[in-house]
Design a protein around this motif. Structure first.
Motif, mmCIF file in Angstrom:
data_model
loop_
_atom_site.group_PDB
_atom_site.id
_atom_site.type_symbol
_atom_site.label_atom_id
_atom_site.label_comp_id
_atom_site.label_asym_id
_atom_site.label_seq_id
_atom_site.Cartn_x
_atom_site.Cartn_y
_atom_site.Cartn_z
ATOM 1 N N LYS A 226 39.477 44.844 35.235
ATOM 2 C CA LYS A 226 40.217 43.625 35.570
ATOM 3 C C LYS A 226 41.461 43.957 36.394
ATOM 4 O O LYS A 226 42.026 45.059 36.269
ATOM 5 C CB LYS A 226 40.628 42.886 34.297
ATOM 6 C CG LYS A 226 41.446 43.715 33.323
ATOM 7 C CD LYS A 226 41.750 42.967 32.017
ATOM 8 C CE LYS A 226 40.549 42.884 31.112
ATOM 9 N NZ LYS A 226 40.881 42.321 29.767
ATOM 10 N N PRO A 227 41.895 43.051 37.267
ATOM 11 C CA PRO A 227 43.179 43.236 37.952
ATOM 12 C C PRO A 227 44.283 43.361 36.910
ATOM 13 O O PRO A 227 44.348 42.569 35.965
ATOM 14 C CB PRO A 227 43.340 41.955 38.774
ATOM 15 C CG PRO A 227 41.956 41.381 38.882
ATOM 16 C CD PRO A 227 41.254 41.769 37.622
ATOM 17 N N ALA A 228 45.148 44.342 37.057
ATOM 18 C CA ALA A 228 46.184 44.575 36.048
ATOM 19 C C ALA A 228 47.144 43.407 35.948
ATOM 20 O O ALA A 228 47.697 43.150 34.873
ATOM 21 C CB ALA A 228 46.952 45.858 36.363
ATOM 22 N N ARG A 229 47.339 42.690 37.054
ATOM 23 C CA ARG A 229 48.328 41.603 37.047
ATOM 24 C C ARG A 229 47.703 40.267 37.422
ATOM 25 O O ARG A 229 48.366 39.384 37.958
ATOM 26 C CB ARG A 229 49.473 41.957 38.000
ATOM 27 C CG ARG A 229 50.284 43.140 37.511
ATOM 28 C CD ARG A 229 51.084 43.805 38.593
ATOM 29 N NE ARG A 229 50.222 44.508 39.561
ATOM 30 C CZ ARG A 229 50.670 45.375 40.452
ATOM 31 N NH1 ARG A 229 51.957 45.679 40.481
ATOM 32 N NH2 ARG A 229 49.835 45.955 41.299
ATOM 33 N N GLY A 230 46.413 40.127 37.105
ATOM 34 C CA GLY A 230 45.718 38.883 37.398
ATOM 35 C C GLY A 230 45.715 37.954 36.205
ATOM 36 O O GLY A 230 46.289 38.218 35.153
ATOM 37 N N GLY A 231 45.034 36.822 36.374
ATOM 38 C CA GLY A 231 44.917 35.846 35.306
ATOM 39 C C GLY A 231 43.782 34.891 35.586
ATOM 40 O O GLY A 231 43.107 34.979 36.626
#
Length: 373
Positions: free
Chosen positions: A195-200
């Motif tokens: 997953k993107p570390a700073r995604g949502g």
């Protein structure tokens, strides 16, 4: 109007440059519809996908999701708006082509309804701190730590909270030595999540069943963020969430926990399961849990909230593994905030309805001093 008796002016800021632009618009539509206009003077501010700040219409109907290809967005062609710090306050100034700038007056509090990078990650919080404006929610550090899932795990683990094993891969490492990155992922075992570390909003997340799927999953995550989290899967786990909300005297309180159950068409709680109405997702509010497990989740929620230094609100997400072993998945400092989102639904089930929730957060921000938090 007598300035000392005027209604507090609330700037509702939404949109932004992240991939969660549309979700932020949906959230803003709900908040704009719920704010008590007798108690507050409301100014809707949209941030377009290219970063322009504009005076939006504030029409909640325009900010709805109508389908997977009909997502709302900020109209970047509207009149530009800016914060203008002065000696003792900060005002809102609107500028339009061929027109002189016009002031909307002092802003008392900003309600930043931004999700993802360039909003929920401490960036707008830092801007507002520099401008000397009160705002709803967590400060710079708590926002940044909670947004970055890799650092969030470090902080939570240091505070003694249980988290899943993981490793972090950045674009430079993946380009220079992908085999070393693959080996680190192998150690976690399969299946795993990338997953993107700073995604949502579950954007860019992939479930990886074996090594053959890893490269494509990393490439997808890197499209959203140059920093990627590779995490062991919580196999056969229940997904439980709990809301944290400060009381007006600053004490963190917890909602009843809730459970997310999605259809077999989804291997995890992806974007479609979260936001598209035709998809089959069930939210059990409250969750059917033993009393002792409910208390444990509420206690861990407060500990997570305090470990990262949150303020105002947060939603803490958990996995309950077989044998009732609980691990913290993540903490969200600006969770989904429509009336049907989990955070407001948990608080409605706990006796705080949506308009009261919005009002509580504004009041908390208004009573907070500016400056170092």
């Amino acid at each position: 109007m007598n300035e000392s008796r005027r209604r507090p002016r609330v700037a509702v800021v939404f949109g932004g440059k992240s991939s969660e632009h549309a979700i932020s618009c949906v959230t803003a539509g709900s908040v704009l519809a719920a704010i008590d206009r007798e108690a507050y003077d409301v100014v809707p501010i949209g941030i377009a996908t290219d970063g322009r700040w504009v005076l939006e219409s504030g029409d909640p109907e325009r900010l709805r999701i109508e389908g997977p290809d009909k997502l709302p967005q900020v109209d970047g062609d509207r009149a530009a708006i800016a914060l203008a710090p002065e000696s003792a306050s900060t005002s809102l100034v609107v500028t339009e082509p061929t027109q002189p700038p016009r002031a909307l007056g002092e802003v008392d509090v900003v309600f930043p309804l931004l999700h993802g990078p360039w909003g929920e990650d401490g960036t707008i919080q830092g801007l507002l701190e520099m401008a000397g404006v009160r705002y709803v929610g967590a400060g710079v550090l708590a926002s940044a730590v909670s947004m970055d899932k890799a650092y969030m795990k470090v902080v939570l683990a240091a505070a003694g909270l249980p988290v899943l094993p993981s490793t972090t891969v950045n674009r430079r490492e993946w380009t220079r030595d992908p085999e070393r990155c693959r080996t680190r992922a192998d150690v976690l075992g399969y299946p795993l999540f990338v997953k993107p570390a700073r995604g949502g909003s579950s954007m860019g997340i992939s479930k990886v069943h074996d090594r053959s799927e890893l490269d494509d999953a990393v490439a997808e995550a890197l499209r959203h963020d140059p920093k990627v989290l590779v995490e062991a899967a919580a196999v056969d786990a229940r997904e439980i969430e709990c809301g944290v909300l400060e009381s007006l005297d600053g004490r963190p309180q917890t909602s009843v926990p809730a459970e997310i159950r999605f259809s077999e068409e989804h291997e995890f709680y992806d974007f479609a399961a979260k936001y598209l109405p035709e998809e089959h997702t069930e939210l059990d509010v409250p969750a059917d849990l033993p009393d002792a497990l409910t208390r444990q989740i509420q206690e861990l929620s407060v500990r997570a909230f305090e470990a990262v230094g949150c303020e105002g609100l947060a939603r803490v997400d958990f996995f309950v593994l077989p044998g009732e072993r609980v691990v913290v998945n993540e903490i969200n400092t600006m969770p989904g905030f429509t009336p049907t989102s989990m955070f407001p639904r948990m608080w409605a089930a706990s006796g705080v309805d949506y308009p009261a929730l919005v009002d509580r957060l504004i009041q908390l921000a208004l009573q907070r001093d500016t400056g170092l938090r």
